[in-house]
Enzyme design. Sequence first.
Site, mmCIF file in Angstrom:
data_model
loop_
_atom_site.group_PDB
_atom_site.id
_atom_site.type_symbol
_atom_site.label_atom_id
_atom_site.label_comp_id
_atom_site.label_asym_id
_atom_site.label_seq_id
_atom_site.Cartn_x
_atom_site.Cartn_y
_atom_site.Cartn_z
ATOM 1 N N SER A 284 4.933 7.722 10.607
ATOM 2 C CA SER A 284 5.001 8.512 11.828
ATOM 3 C C SER A 284 4.806 7.643 13.060
ATOM 4 C CB SER A 284 3.934 9.606 11.804
ATOM 5 O OG SER A 284 2.641 9.048 11.969
ATOM 6 N N THR A 285 5.295 8.137 14.182
ATOM 7 C CA THR A 285 5.130 7.416 15.439
ATOM 8 C C THR A 285 3.660 7.332 15.835
ATOM 9 O OG1 THR A 285 7.345 7.967 16.217
ATOM 10 C CG2 THR A 285 5.700 7.463 17.895
ATOM 11 N N GLU B 100 9.495 15.772 16.066
ATOM 12 C CA GLU B 100 10.021 15.556 14.726
ATOM 13 C C GLU B 100 9.388 16.557 13.764
ATOM 14 O OE1 GLU B 100 11.106 11.762 12.002
ATOM 15 O OE2 GLU B 100 9.024 11.877 12.659
ATOM 16 N N LYS C 68 0.860 -1.179 0.000
ATOM 17 C CA LYS C 68 0.000 0.000 0.000
ATOM 18 C C LYS C 68 0.898 1.232 0.000
ATOM 19 C CE LYS C 68 -1.594 2.966 1.944
ATOM 20 N NZ LYS C 68 -1.510 4.448 1.667
ATOM 21 N N ALA D 284 1.001 7.208 13.865
ATOM 22 C CA ALA D 284 0.366 6.159 13.060
ATOM 23 C C ALA D 284 0.875 4.785 13.463
ATOM 24 C CB ALA D 284 0.622 6.408 11.577
ATOM 25 N N GLY D 285 2.160 4.691 13.806
ATOM 26 C CA GLY D 285 2.739 3.414 14.225
ATOM 27 C C GLY D 285 2.113 2.881 15.503
#
Length: 490
Positions: free
Chosen positions: A235-236, A388, A182, A238-239
């Site tokens: 990104s963190t 970040e 994806k 989303a992670g």
Amino acid sequence: MNPNAVELAYPDQLFIGGAWVPPQTSASIEIVSPSDETLVGRVAEARQADVDRAVAAARRAFDEGPWPRMTGPERAAVLRRIGQRVGERADQFARAWAVQVGMPYAYAAATAPFSKGYFDYFAGLAEQGFEELRTPAQGGACVVVREPVGVTAAIVPWNAPLATTLLKVAPALAAGCTVVVKPSPETPLEALLLAECAADAGLPDGVLSVLPADREVSEYLVRRPEIDKVSFTGSTAAGRHIGAICASRMVRYTAELGGKSAAIVLDDAKIETIVAGILPNLISLTGQQCAAFSRILVSRRRQAEVTEALAAAFRDIKVGDAFDAQTQMGPLVSSRQRDRVCGYIAKGAEQGARLVTGGGRPAHLPKGWFVEPTLFEGANDMTIAREEIFGPVGVVIAYDDEEQAIAIANDSDYGLSGAVFTEDVERAYAVGRRIRTGNFAMNGRVIDFTLPYGGFKQSGVGREGGVEGLHGFTEVKTICLPRPPGHLGG
């Protein structure tokens, strides 16, 4: 249409289960050049029904197809053919990176030919086999085998789409997995070009699918019960969300996330070494990389000297169109990303950081999503030193002694990368062992897909690259027997 647009064989179709097929809807994704804001192209957009088709094809191919049951050398032969096709089309991949993201074409063209090596390297690991004979304490023999983890969802970010795609697809295929890729809606071209290469190389049906789509489709893909492994880069925030979904049903996952890496400048470091090691890392990809040295730690004794040297180098950077041969730094990927970076620059000024250089739009670039290379002086408790930014923004932070420098470097929610600048190898190693980060180097940064890459803390889970990256797409099984099987010397 932009003259640098990359042509696809099937722009209005999706690659599902090894075939180019019409999408379930007429939805499409427009690709806009960040250098001049012109339309680059349009590709089919996947929706949930397309995910269902791709996942079903991958599940059948894994459960019933030949790919997981081939020997390592048999899979390796296919991987080498894919790699050959990727190498032959290196210029298309380079142009895709430049036109979608704004990476200077000269750099993209110099690095794209190395992409073939990802497939050659993991093919070589597959050829080595996945069986290890061990002797248990009770006697007899045990065979420890690695088997493919299963159907894999590979979710790819926009900043370095080819490299991050290959770090997932090449080892997953080498291990015997089937893969649904994806790509980000900002950068679908590389994954679609890779699908063309895989089809041309004879990858069996169902083993690979490519679904350009938005973030909602990513979540739908991750939640599909047929998925056995998720490999995510992004990104963190989303992670963490994806990790929670995977944990809810014990799905294996790897997450390579954000960073706020520190470059520790020791007093014996040469000024030319400092500039040569920090500058490319901070402005490459316009700072849109998780391993950027965005915190520059310098002793108070050398703070003014190092700050001015870096500022002078920042001012000399040629910012411009990705296809201008003189360009050293291109635009940010989107207007949204430019606004985000400019918001952080404003926040730095509001919180009292000293703006040394940059901070605005280059005067000669009225179009495109550009920002100047920007350098602040400030403290580690400021927002620009904690969060970040994902842009060409660095902050010089003063320290009193080496112990304080190490403490500042470790005082972060992240732990992805870092460096120490010194002339002493032994001292560099000693400092590196004390920094809580997954990747560390002396006088710069080393990028090599044959080495494990990943982070501590909120910078991720697991590793990509190297043998460790291959192992992330396997399950370990122990088979105990009275004696070794014949093919292992019994």
